[in-house]
Write an enzyme that holds these catalytic residues in place. Structure first.
Site, short mmCIF file in Angstrom:
data_model
loop_
_atom_site.label_atom_id
_atom_site.label_comp_id
_atom_site.label_asym_id
_atom_site.label_seq_id
_atom_site.Cartn_x
_atom_site.Cartn_y
_atom_site.Cartn_z
CE1 TYR A 124 45.59 40.71 42.10
CE2 TYR A 124 45.49 40.46 44.57
CZ TYR A 124 44.95 41.00 43.25
OH TYR A 124 44.07 42.74 43.50
CD GLU A 175 43.26 43.94 40.31
OE1 GLU A 175 43.69 43.16 41.15
OE2 GLU A 175 42.61 44.55 40.18
NE ARG A 203 43.68 49.61 38.37
CZ ARG A 203 42.80 48.18 38.51
NH1 ARG A 203 43.58 47.80 39.53
NH2 ARG A 203 43.05 47.75 37.38
CG ASN A 219 46.20 44.05 38.14
OD1 ASN A 219 46.27 45.14 38.97
ND2 ASN A 219 44.68 43.64 38.13
CD GLU A 248 43.27 40.54 37.30
OE1 GLU A 248 42.94 40.14 36.86
OE2 GLU A 248 44.38 41.11 38.11
CG HIS A 291 37.47 45.63 37.40
ND1 HIS A 291 38.61 46.15 37.57
CD2 HIS A 291 37.63 44.80 37.53
CE1 HIS A 291 38.86 44.94 39.13
NE2 HIS A 291 38.96 44.40 39.09
C1 GCO Z 1 41.32 40.70 39.72
C2 GCO Z 1 40.27 41.95 39.80
C3 GCO Z 1 39.57 41.99 41.55
C4 GCO Z 1 40.27 41.03 42.58
C5 GCO Z 1 41.57 40.74 43.12
C6 GCO Z 1 41.55 39.55 43.66
O1 GCO Z 1 43.22 41.02 40.15
O2 GCO Z 1 41.22 39.22 40.14
O3 GCO Z 1 41.04 42.78 39.28
O4 GCO Z 1 38.43 42.78 41.62
O5 GCO Z 1 39.30 40.96 42.91
O6 GCO Z 1 41.88 40.73 41.97
O7 GCO Z 1 41.13 38.32 43.28
#
Ligand code: GCO
Length: 449
Positions: free
Chosen positions: A296, A353, A79, A294, A168, A123
């Site tokens: 985290y 992600e 990706r 995505n 995002e 992006h």
């Molecule tokens: C995001 C972006 C990435 C970041 C990653 C870490 O999700 O913010 O797509 O470019 O670098 O998530 O913050």
């Protein structure tokens, strides 16, 4: 570390992810025009350490070496994002064929290696002239994006397996126009809902030409979903979590998947609510082939009436954070994917992600990153648990292939499976790269557990 790999569906896609401005460099090469991130990162104080993406990982010149790294990982897919300022440097008008040539070559070499290209059109690196004309808060940007999407998909067509229109949109709209933490660095909260609306409208409008040019590709969008958990079971905290969920997640999920804005968030925006015209929501809600998610971490939310709507504050957590201060909360991945499946019945999902930053050290030519391995292992297991629970997840992309320009945090925050020595641009696979390659090989039955 668990000794056995959870069993994923045979056709599950394992990938890695990057983004143009974060890795390419070569910002003045082959006709590329300036982006809002070139402007923003040149602004004193905007980026930690005064870093910019001018060189980054020099991927624009080292792309073949980076493809070799991917091949050694054994990934099924890559990706990446396409830089609008390389393709249409002025934002509108003539197409820069040299800019398209770079991606054309990249796609062909990926296919030769048996790696499926997953391309994101936007992006965050908006051509600066479009921001000079008002940027995402201006409705005219929709036409500019559609012309850009047409130029890219006309050239790359079905060689790209999956196109995501946007990455995002929350970050582009809120961090870029309300909080000023990202490019273009504005602090005008009333602009954010308008920017978000036009990001979504550009997405939906472009789908038509993208499908015409690349009928055999999948077409979708990538959202960062940030689950909010109430700090306590007090009604005020539960309401705070709901407000944050609306502000961050449902403001995008609902129009895309249900064709309407959530009324609680619409009321929260008040006079700043966007100018939605006849047909806009039908366009935004056009069917998707996939939804990129995505994930985290989560937020533990409590009400804070001293801050502007949604009037939420994050409550500190107990555990050891990652190097960017995020909580490691893998169960949030499972619960989020199951929630999306349950509440939205979305198209097939990809985790587009997931990854973690840690203060990696290159020592004697190696980088031992046990915390990243633990993070990835826990989150891969969390995706598996979601699939077992009925979530239709088709793939997982680790963020990121390489250490790279981490936006406002610059190069100090390292998310890569591969360490980048920015002095020499040497790439050094971390122990997590070997771990990920082993996971993929075990998944394929190439090696035993
Ligand atoms: C995001 C972006 C990435 C970041 C990653 C870490 O999700 O913010 O797509 O470019 O670098 O998530 O913050």
């Amino acid at each position: 570390m668990t000794t056995t790999t959870p069993r994923f569906p045979a056709d599950f896609v394992w990938g890695v992810a990057t983004a143009a401005y974060q890795i390419e460099g070569a910002v003045d090469e082959d006709g590329r025009g300036p982006s809002i991130w070139d402007t923003f990162s040149a602004t004193p104080g905007a980026i930690d350490g005064g870093d910019t993406g001018a060189v980054a990982c020099d991927h624009y010149h080292r792309w073949a070496e980076d493809l070799d790294l991917m091949q050694r990982l054994g990934v099924d897919a890559y990706r990446f994002s396409i830089a609008w300022p390389r393709v249409i440097p002025a934002g509108t008008g003539s197409v820069n064929q040299a800019g398209l040539d770079f991606y054309d070559r990249l796609v062909d070499r990926l296919l030769e290696r048996g790696i499926a290209p997953f391309a994101t059109l936007y992006h965050w690196d908006l051509p600066q002239p479009l921001q000079d004309a008002g940027g995402w808060p201006e409705r005219s940007i929709v036409d500019a994006f559609v012309a850009y999407a047409d130029a890219v998909t006309r050239r790359l067509g079905d060689r790209v397996a999956a196109y995501a229109t946007m990455n995002e949109p929350w970050c582009s709209a809120v961090l870029g126009y309300a909080l000023g933490e990202h490019a273009p660095g504005l602090r005008e909260p009333a602009l954010a809902p308008h920017a978000a609306h036009h990001l979504l409208l550009a997405h939906g409008t472009a789908l038509e030409v993208m499908r015409a040019n690349a009928p055999g590709a999948q077409h979708g969008i990538v959202l960062n979903i940030h689950p909010a958990y109430p700090a306590t079971d007090a009604p005020s905290d539960i309401a705070a979590a709901r407000r944050f969920d609306g502000f961050f997640n449902r403001w995008f999920l609902d129009p895309l998947l249900e064709g309407r804005y959530p009324s609680d968030v619409w009321e929260g925006y008040g006079a700043a609510a966007p100018d939605v015209r006849e047909g806009d929501l039908e366009t935004i809600a056009r069917p998707l082939d996939f939804l990129g998610v995505n994930y985290y971490t989560r937020i533990i939310a409590t009400s804070d009436p001293t801050v502007p709507w949604p009037s939420v504050r994050a409550v500190p957590f107990e555990s050891t954070p990652t190097d960017v201060g995020w909580e490691v909360y893998p169960q949030g991945m499972t619960e989020l994917l199951l929630r999306l499946q349950r509440e939205y019945a979305p198209p097939p999902m990809y985790v587009t992600e997931n990854g973690a930053a840690y203060a990696d050290v290159l020592h004697n030519g190696t980088v031992d990153d046990p915390q990243r391995i633990a993070y990835l292992e826990q989150h891969v297991a969390a995706v598996h648990a979601a699939i077992e629970g009925g979530a239709d997840v088709r793939g997982y992309f680790a963020w990121s292939l390489l250490d790279n320009f981490e936006w406002a945090r610059g190069y100090a925050k390292r998310f890569g499976l591969v360490y980048v020595d920015y002095e020499t641009q040497a790439r050094v696979p971390k122990r997590s790269a070997s771990w990920y390659a082993g996971l993929i090989a075990r998944h394929r039955g190439e090696i035993d557990d």
